[in-house]
Design an enzyme around this catalytic site. Structure first.
Site, PDB file in Angstrom:
ATOM      1  N   CYS A  51       4.506  13.477 -11.079  1.00 11.24           N
ATOM      2  CA  CYS A  51       3.232  12.979 -10.558  1.00 11.24           C
ATOM      3  C   CYS A  51       3.454  12.012  -9.401  1.00 11.24           C
ATOM      4  O   CYS A  51       2.538  11.769  -8.614  1.00 11.24           O
ATOM      5  CB  CYS A  51       2.425  12.312 -11.666  1.00 11.24           C
ATOM      6  SG  CYS A  51       3.248  10.910 -12.444  1.00 11.24           S
ATOM      7  N   MET A 192       3.116  13.439 -20.976  1.00 14.56           N
ATOM      8  CA  MET A 192       2.302  12.270 -20.640  1.00 14.56           C
ATOM      9  C   MET A 192       1.148  12.095 -21.617  1.00 14.56           C
ATOM     10  O   MET A 192       0.835  10.970 -22.029  1.00 14.56           O
ATOM     11  CB  MET A 192       1.776  12.384 -19.208  1.00 14.56           C
ATOM     12  CG  MET A 192       2.826  12.168 -18.140  1.00 14.56           C
ATOM     13  SD  MET A 192       3.471  10.476 -18.110  1.00 14.56           S
ATOM     14  CE  MET A 192       2.105   9.613 -17.357  1.00 14.56           C
TER      15      MET A 192
END
Length: 431
Positions: A51, A192
């Site tokens: 990310c 995540m």
């Protein structure tokens, strides 16, 4: 062998640009194969995409940096210059240093976080399975893993750190008086989301639900936390039920749009919604952030929160950098041992630079004398004599220095270098 790296990260590029270059784990292998097929010499290659960053590491007999830039820019749908405006380009030892810092968590938004090491190991494994990992990059990354382990065990770089998901819980606690009274929705079922669910579950919210494209994977994660499982197609109709939404999927398009959130707010009679979008590219449309009753945070918005405690780790950073320096020196030494010509090439370049300086110095003297009207032949003779003296000065000095054995060794070398064409032919053996 040349090594180079090209990348963008949270330091150099905005979130939406990073989203153009995001690759899910299952996309890495075909992407690497396409990259190598596009380049003439098929370099070794490893692609890391998280990310916060997308980086490609390469190794080949010759650097193909321009081709790498062209390929990555084309892949992201931008011009090469647009990419370079936000990218970093690293070569040889600096590429190794960057890989070591990334593996050790020194280049992460959360200083010292350990998740990046697992992501890097996944990227290397995929590169190996794709047939793109050769000897050089294998050594580079194995050394990066060893350096990261040493940094983790010998310093306190991970102490006091706050993860992205822990930061999300902290922000939710600032909005809601009692986290035990809220309903939380997690969109996705990756690592995540698993971390986020773990942190929120510790606060014992009223209920938790997981929406995922694959129900089986969503059910497996939900069973760990006693959470409900939803289909992604159920989100528009059920979004209003949840006070907090945390999303992180590999979708290339937003899953939660402005219209869906507006309808949810209306059903909630504008009770506030807390939303965290950890995905790159975005899972939640950017326009949602402008709604009055929505508190939307992206990975970049969480940056200031996760910096808490950074000052306490500066001494550990210095220790980690020293470990990394040693690792870089070891890798460069290994590279030079594998390629003995590397030292020779460097010497050749230095010799060319030195002779160029001598030429320019003697030419400058000659031009001054010519400008004064000196005889051309006299000036040319002085030019040739000056160059000859400069070239022979070091050798003549060595011939007069040291003991007899050193002088003889220098004499033999000077004979080979300077008298090669002047030596008389060796007598032929009589048959």
């Amino acid at each position: 062998m040349a090594v180079w790296a090209l990348g963008i990260n949270h330091h150099t590029a905005p979130l939406d640009l990073r989203g153009r270059f995001a690759f899910a784990l299952d996309q890495l292998q075909p992407t690497l194969q396409g990259f190598r097929a596009a380049l003439a010499h098929q370099p070794e290659a490893t692609l890391l995409s998280t990310c916060n960053r997308t980086e490609i590491y390469c190794a080949a007999q010759e650097t193909a940096l321009d081709d790498t830039v062209q390929w990555l820019a084309r892949t992201g749908g931008v011009t090469p210059q647009e990419l370079l405006d936000h990218a970093y380009v690293l070569r040889e030892g600096e590429a190794a240093r960057h890989a070591f810092r990334v593996a050790s968590g020194l280049d992460s938004m959360v200083l010292g976080e350990a998740q990046i090491l697992g992501q890097l190991k996944d990227a290397v494994r995929v590169a190996d399975e794709a047939g793109a990992l050769g000897t050089t990059l294998h050594q580079l990354f194995q050394r990066s893993f060893a350096v990261a382990k040493q940094v983790r065990s010998c310093t306190e770089i991970g102490a006091h750190s706050i993860s992205m998901t822990a930061a999300a819980v902290r922000l939710a606690g600032q909005l809601f008086e009692d986290l035990k009274a809220i309903k939380v929705l997690f969109v996705g079922a990756g690592e995540m989301i698993e971390l986020a669910a773990t942190h929120f579950a510790a606060k014992q919210p009223k209920s938790m639900a997981i929406a995922n494209r694959t129900l089986e994977r969503g059910e497996a994660l939900a069973s760990r936390f006693g959470a409900e499982v939803l289909r992604l197609s159920d989100l528009p109709e059920r979004l209003h039920e949840f006070d907090a939404i945390v999303s992180c999927t590999a979708s290339t398009l937003p899953l939660i749009g402005l219209g869906a959130v507006e309808r949810a707010l209306k059903k909630r009679r504008h009770r506030p919604m807390f939303m965290v979008d950890l995905a790159v590219p975005r899972d939640i449309e950017v326009e949602v952030k402008a709604l009055d009753d929505v508190y939307l945070y992206t990975v970049d918005d969480l940056a200031s929160v996760v910096q808490t405690g950074k000052d306490h780790r500066q001494a550990a950073v210095a220790q980690a950098e020293a470990i990394i320096d040693a690792g870089v020196q070891s890798f460069v030494h290994w590279m030079n041992q594998r390629n003995p010509q590397a030292g020779v090439v460097g010497l050749i370049q230095q010799l060319h630079q030195q002779t160029e300086q001598w030429q320019q110095a003697e030419l400058a003297k000659a031009r001054k004398r010519l400008a004064k009207g000196d005889d051309v032949n006299t000036v040319l003779e002085a030019l040739a004599r000056g160059l000859t003296q400069k070239m022979l000065h070091g050798t003549l000095a060595e011939l007069h220095a040291g003991d007899a054995a050193q002088r003889q060794a220098t004499a033999d070398t000077a004979t080979r270098l300077f008298l090669r064409g002047a030596l008389p032919p060796e007598p032929r053996a009589h048959r």
